[in-house]
Write a protein that holds these residues in place. Structure first.
Motif, PDB file in Angstrom:
ATOM      1  N   ILE A  41      12.100 -14.594  38.242  1.00  0.00           N
ATOM      2  CA  ILE A  41      13.104 -14.772  39.409  1.00  0.00           C
ATOM      3  C   ILE A  41      13.742 -16.217  39.101  1.00  0.00           C
ATOM      4  N   GLU A  42      14.794 -16.309  38.847  1.00  0.00           N
ATOM      5  CA  GLU A  42      15.611 -17.501  38.156  1.00  0.00           C
ATOM      6  C   GLU A  42      15.428 -18.588  39.212  1.00  0.00           C
ATOM      7  N   GLY A  43      14.974 -19.915  38.636  1.00  0.00           N
ATOM      8  CA  GLY A  43      14.917 -20.862  39.608  1.00  0.00           C
ATOM      9  C   GLY A  43      13.690 -20.937  40.499  1.00  0.00           C
ATOM     10  N   LEU A  44      13.029 -19.801  40.323  1.00  0.00           N
ATOM     11  CA  LEU A  44      11.430 -19.710  41.365  1.00  0.00           C
ATOM     12  C   LEU A  44      10.502 -19.678  40.373  1.00  0.00           C
ATOM     13  N   LEU A  45      10.303 -18.375  39.726  1.00  0.00           N
ATOM     14  CA  LEU A  45       9.114 -18.130  39.060  1.00  0.00           C
ATOM     15  C   LEU A  45       9.431 -17.709  37.764  1.00  0.00           C
ATOM     16  N   SER A  46       8.593 -18.159  36.693  1.00  0.00           N
ATOM     17  CA  SER A  46       8.564 -17.740  35.301  1.00  0.00           C
ATOM     18  C   SER A  46       7.108 -17.712  34.708  1.00  0.00           C
ATOM     19  N   PHE A  47       7.312 -17.016  33.612  1.00  0.00           N
ATOM     20  CA  PHE A  47       5.814 -17.057  32.826  1.00  0.00           C
ATOM     21  C   PHE A  47       6.178 -17.879  31.632  1.00  0.00           C
ATOM     22  N   MET A  48       5.233 -19.039  31.536  1.00  0.00           N
ATOM     23  CA  MET A  48       5.214 -20.108  30.202  1.00  0.00           C
ATOM     24  C   MET A  48       3.991 -20.285  29.940  1.00  0.00           C
ATOM     25  N   HIS A  49       3.948 -19.936  28.800  1.00  0.00           N
ATOM     26  CA  HIS A  49       2.477 -19.784  27.996  1.00  0.00           C
ATOM     27  C   HIS A  49       2.065 -21.530  27.501  1.00  0.00           C
ATOM     28  N   THR A  50       1.275 -21.795  28.265  1.00  0.00           N
ATOM     29  CA  THR A  50       0.488 -23.172  27.883  1.00  0.00           C
ATOM     30  C   THR A  50      -0.739 -23.006  27.547  1.00  0.00           C
ATOM     31  N   MET A  51      -1.409 -24.010  26.962  1.00  0.00           N
ATOM     32  CA  MET A  51      -2.837 -24.032  26.715  1.00  0.00           C
ATOM     33  C   MET A  51      -3.566 -25.352  27.467  1.00  0.00           C
ATOM     34  N   ASN A  52      -4.387 -25.318  28.236  1.00  0.00           N
ATOM     35  CA  ASN A  52      -4.927 -26.368  28.972  1.00  0.00           C
ATOM     36  C   ASN A  52      -6.372 -26.606  28.283  1.00  0.00           C
ATOM     37  N   PRO A  53      -6.460 -27.706  27.643  1.00  0.00           N
ATOM     38  CA  PRO A  53      -7.798 -28.042  27.184  1.00  0.00           C
ATOM     39  C   PRO A  53      -8.594 -28.707  28.172  1.00  0.00           C
ATOM     40  N   GLY A  54      -8.015 -29.270  29.243  1.00  0.00           N
ATOM     41  CA  GLY A  54      -8.874 -29.880  30.268  1.00  0.00           C
ATOM     42  C   GLY A  54      -9.373 -28.901  31.381  1.00  0.00           C
ATOM     43  N   ILE A  55      -9.550 -29.455  32.362  1.00  0.00           N
ATOM     44  CA  ILE A  55      -9.955 -28.708  33.445  1.00  0.00           C
ATOM     45  C   ILE A  55      -8.739 -28.421  34.573  1.00  0.00           C
ATOM     46  N   SER A  56      -9.067 -27.899  35.789  1.00  0.00           N
ATOM     47  CA  SER A  56      -7.987 -27.411  36.439  1.00  0.00           C
ATOM     48  C   SER A  56      -7.029 -28.595  36.726  1.00  0.00           C
ATOM     49  N   TRP A  57      -5.774 -28.242  36.967  1.00  0.00           N
ATOM     50  CA  TRP A  57      -4.639 -29.226  37.011  1.00  0.00           C
ATOM     51  C   TRP A  57      -4.411 -30.291  35.794  1.00  0.00           C
ATOM     52  N   GLY A  58      -5.196 -30.014  34.762  1.00  0.00           N
ATOM     53  CA  GLY A  58      -4.846 -30.732  33.548  1.00  0.00           C
ATOM     54  C   GLY A  58      -5.652 -31.767  33.384  1.00  0.00           C
ATOM     55  N   PHE A  59      -6.733 -32.005  34.558  1.00  0.00           N
ATOM     56  CA  PHE A  59      -7.447 -33.218  34.453  1.00  0.00           C
ATOM     57  C   PHE A  59      -7.965 -33.243  33.261  1.00  0.00           C
ATOM     58  N   PHE A  60      -8.429 -34.635  32.302  1.00  0.00           N
ATOM     59  CA  PHE A  60      -8.867 -34.747  31.308  1.00  0.00           C
ATOM     60  C   PHE A  60      -8.473 -34.034  29.926  1.00  0.00           C
ATOM     61  N   LYS A  61      -7.276 -33.608  29.904  1.00  0.00           N
ATOM     62  CA  LYS A  61      -6.582 -32.977  28.665  1.00  0.00           C
ATOM     63  C   LYS A  61      -6.363 -33.903  27.644  1.00  0.00           C
ATOM     64  N   ASN A  62      -6.127 -35.150  28.091  1.00  0.00           N
ATOM     65  CA  ASN A  62      -5.825 -36.493  27.265  1.00  0.00           C
ATOM     66  C   ASN A  62      -6.991 -37.107  26.803  1.00  0.00           C
ATOM     67  N   LEU A  63      -8.329 -36.795  27.043  1.00  0.00           N
ATOM     68  CA  LEU A  63      -9.281 -37.490  26.632  1.00  0.00           C
ATOM     69  C   LEU A  63      -9.813 -36.925  25.483  1.00  0.00           C
ATOM     70  N   PRO A  64     -10.282 -37.795  24.350  1.00  0.00           N
ATOM     71  CA  PRO A  64     -10.823 -37.338  22.992  1.00  0.00           C
ATOM     72  C   PRO A  64     -11.614 -36.097  23.256  1.00  0.00           C
ATOM     73  N   GLU A  65     -11.636 -35.090  22.306  1.00  0.00           N
ATOM     74  CA  GLU A  65     -12.454 -33.847  22.409  1.00  0.00           C
ATOM     75  C   GLU A  65     -13.786 -34.341  22.449  1.00  0.00           C
ATOM     76  N   ALA A  66     -14.344 -35.376  21.652  1.00  0.00           N
ATOM     77  CA  ALA A  66     -15.730 -35.815  21.685  1.00  0.00           C
ATOM     78  C   ALA A  66     -16.239 -36.320  22.978  1.00  0.00           C
ATOM     79  N   VAL A  67     -15.404 -36.623  23.996  1.00  0.00           N
ATOM     80  CA  VAL A  67     -15.656 -36.916  25.300  1.00  0.00           C
ATOM     81  C   VAL A  67     -15.448 -35.947  26.243  1.00  0.00           C
ATOM     82  N   ARG A  68     -14.205 -35.086  26.009  1.00  0.00           N
ATOM     83  CA  ARG A  68     -13.820 -34.102  27.027  1.00  0.00           C
ATOM     84  C   ARG A  68     -14.846 -32.930  26.972  1.00  0.00           C
ATOM     85  N   LEU A  69     -15.178 -32.308  25.884  1.00  0.00           N
ATOM     86  CA  LEU A  69     -16.049 -31.140  25.915  1.00  0.00           C
ATOM     87  C   LEU A  69     -17.187 -31.410  26.839  1.00  0.00           C
ATOM     88  N   PRO A  70     -18.292 -32.474  26.150  1.00  0.00           N
ATOM     89  CA  PRO A  70     -19.395 -32.838  27.060  1.00  0.00           C
ATOM     90  C   PRO A  70     -19.144 -33.191  28.420  1.00  0.00           C
TER      91      PRO A  70
END
Length: 159
Positions: A41-70
């Protein structure tokens, strides 16, 4: 008509939520290149393919993997423990659990969670499992608030 027990209905609901979540993610992964957007629906709703390596709402996605995964593993265990403790007496925990299992499966297979539902006025991109978790949380909160035992009339409510 086949009459199913409550446990079997719940098992069917869990299976359906996980199946819908995994099928929608697989379709997005196969048909929509990463970071591409397709308006529904133009200007309201889209499908956009993203990959979130963090948790909900993208928290922790920028942490190094060695810290993020544990950290995510620890938070998941704590979250499961708290959820089980809180949901011990409620009847509607299955929707949250099904959503969490959907995202867990995606994380284990793909190293992150496939998000694709983009509501243009909302700051986050999400998926079917996130919707299920949110609805389950709202139902749980409502049950916890509404299913409280009635107070004894002889007990004072304030000092």
């Amino acid at each position: 008509m086949i009459k199913l027990s409550r446990s079997r209905w719940l098992a069917l609901v869990i299976a359906a939520i996980i199946a819908i979540d995994w099928i929608t993610k697989a379709i997005v992964q196969q048909r929509l290149p990463l970071y591409d957007r397709r308006p529904l629906i133009e200007g309201l709703l889209s499908f956009m393919h993203t990959m979130n390596p963090g948790i909900s709402w993208g928290f922790f996605k920028n942490l190094p993997e060695a810290v993020r995964l544990p950290l995510i593993a620890l938070l998941t265990l704590v979250g499961i423990g708290v959820a089980v403790w809180m949901m011990w007496d409620t009847r509607d925990r299955w929707q949250q659990i099904a959503g969490a299992l959907g995202n867990l499966g995606d994380r284990l297979v793909n190293g992150g969670v496939t998000d694709f539902i983009y509501v243009h006025f909302f700051p986050y991109i999400f998926n079917f499992a996130d919707i299920s978790i949110t609805i389950g949380g709202v139902i749980l909160a409502a049950r916890m608030l509404l299913d409280r035992p009635a107070a004894d009339a002889s007990t004072p409510t304030h000092a």
